[in-house]
Every structure is written in C-alpha cells, then in structure tokens.
Design a protein around this motif. Structure first.
Motif, PDB file in Angstrom:
ATOM      1  N   THR A  21      26.786  -2.843  18.258  1.00  0.00           N
ATOM      2  CA  THR A  21      26.978  -3.039  16.829  1.00  0.00           C
ATOM      3  C   THR A  21      26.451  -4.412  16.406  1.00  0.00           C
ATOM      4  OG1 THR A  21      29.165  -4.037  17.083  1.00  0.00           O
ATOM      5  CG2 THR A  21      29.078  -1.617  16.909  1.00  0.00           C
ATOM      6  N   GLY A  38      16.415  10.457  13.530  1.00  0.00           N
ATOM      7  CA  GLY A  38      17.781  10.038  13.801  1.00  0.00           C
ATOM      8  C   GLY A  38      18.414  10.797  14.947  1.00  0.00           C
ATOM      9  N   ASP A  50      30.128   1.115  12.110  1.00  0.00           N
ATOM     10  CA  ASP A  50      29.493   1.201  10.790  1.00  0.00           C
ATOM     11  C   ASP A  50      28.283   0.292  10.751  1.00  0.00           C
ATOM     12  OD1 ASP A  50      31.222   2.940   9.250  1.00  0.00           O
ATOM     13  OD2 ASP A  50      32.729   1.345   9.376  1.00  0.00           O
ATOM     14  N   ARG A  52      24.612  -1.362  10.844  1.00  0.00           N
ATOM     15  CA  ARG A  52      23.444  -1.352  11.726  1.00  0.00           C
ATOM     16  C   ARG A  52      23.866  -1.378  13.184  1.00  0.00           C
ATOM     17  NH1 ARG A  52      19.424  -0.505   9.667  1.00  0.00           N
ATOM     18  NH2 ARG A  52      18.804  -0.969   7.568  1.00  0.00           N
ATOM     19  N   ALA A  66      19.063   1.326  14.243  1.00  0.00           N
ATOM     20  CA  ALA A  66      19.425   2.460  13.398  1.00  0.00           C
ATOM     21  C   ALA A  66      20.527   2.056  12.430  1.00  0.00           C
ATOM     22  CB  ALA A  66      19.889   3.624  14.263  1.00  0.00           C
ATOM     23  N   LEU A  67      20.747   2.912  11.436  1.00  0.00           N
ATOM     24  CA  LEU A  67      21.801   2.732  10.446  1.00  0.00           C
ATOM     25  C   LEU A  67      22.752   3.912  10.543  1.00  0.00           C
ATOM     26  CD1 LEU A  67      22.967   1.225   7.971  1.00  0.00           C
ATOM     27  CD2 LEU A  67      21.446   2.637   6.563  1.00  0.00           C
ATOM     28  N   VAL A  68      24.055   3.639  10.642  1.00  0.00           N
ATOM     29  CA  VAL A  68      25.050   4.706  10.688  1.00  0.00           C
ATOM     30  C   VAL A  68      25.125   5.353   9.306  1.00  0.00           C
ATOM     31  CG1 VAL A  68      27.478   5.267  11.066  1.00  0.00           C
ATOM     32  CG2 VAL A  68      26.352   3.559  12.509  1.00  0.00           C
ATOM     33  N   LYS A  69      24.943   6.678   9.253  1.00  0.00           N
ATOM     34  CA  LYS A  69      24.957   7.419   7.994  1.00  0.00           C
ATOM     35  C   LYS A  69      26.267   8.153   7.778  1.00  0.00           C
ATOM     36  CE  LYS A  69      21.356   7.402   5.885  1.00  0.00           C
ATOM     37  NZ  LYS A  69      21.021   6.448   4.831  1.00  0.00           N
ATOM     38  N   ARG A  71      30.264   9.348  10.041  1.00  0.00           N
ATOM     39  CA  ARG A  71      31.059   9.317  11.259  1.00  0.00           C
ATOM     40  C   ARG A  71      32.286  10.185  11.082  1.00  0.00           C
ATOM     41  NH1 ARG A  71      34.144   3.484  11.101  1.00  0.00           N
ATOM     42  NH2 ARG A  71      35.593   4.146   9.517  1.00  0.00           N
ATOM     43  N   VAL A  78      23.142   8.783  12.953  1.00  0.00           N
ATOM     44  CA  VAL A  78      22.354   7.590  12.637  1.00  0.00           C
ATOM     45  C   VAL A  78      20.957   7.968  12.190  1.00  0.00           C
ATOM     46  CG1 VAL A  78      23.632   6.143  14.274  1.00  0.00           C
ATOM     47  CG2 VAL A  78      21.531   7.251  15.025  1.00  0.00           C
TER      48      VAL A  78
END
Length: 83
Positions: A21, A38, A50, A52, A66-69, A71, A78
């Motif tokens: 993270t 992704g 959460d 990046r 990646a970016l968490v989209k 959860r 991601v």
C-alpha cells in the motif's frame, strides 16, 4: 441485469502475489482474475486496502502500480496505471 463491458479479455487464475500500500503495508494475496486493464485479488479478510498499491507477481511482468476500484471482505478490484 446489467452487463459489464470490458475492454480486454479476463483470464481466471490462481497466482500468488504481493501487494504494498501507499503507507508501506505489505500483504500476500492471490490473483483470481487478470486482464490487461486490471485484476481481482483475494486479500486477507477485512484488510483495509484503499487508494494506490503496487502489485508484484511474475504473471503481471513483475511490478505494476494500480488503483483500488472496489473491495469487499476478502477481495479487491484494481485498475492498472499502465494498461
């Protein structure tokens, strides 16, 4: 029922990965499906992941930011920064 349109094919798999993270917390996780844009990752139950992340795994070419989209209790979705 809504149909999701994906820009690239999704491959189901079970591959070990590491996720770091922004705050430097390291998690072991499992890549459950992967596309050019992704992935869905199985993560420890109730992990608060959460923002990046950096994912490391041979199957994705070593490291990818990646970016968490989204959860839920045991998974995250991601989007890769560099699809």
């Amino acid at each position: 029922m809504t149909t999701h349109q994906r820009s690239s094919e999704r491959r189901r798999m079970v591959e070990m990965a590491r996720l770091v993270t922004d705050s430097g917390t390291l998690y072991s996780c499992i890549i459950r499906d992967l596309s050019a844009g992704g992935a869905m990752l199985r993560v420890p139950a109730n992990a608060q992941i959460d923002g990046r992340v950096l994912i490391t795994a041979d199957v994705i070419g070593h490291e990818r930011p990646a970016l968490v989209k989204w959860r839920d209790e045991t998974s995250i979705g991601v989007a890769f920064d560099d699809p």
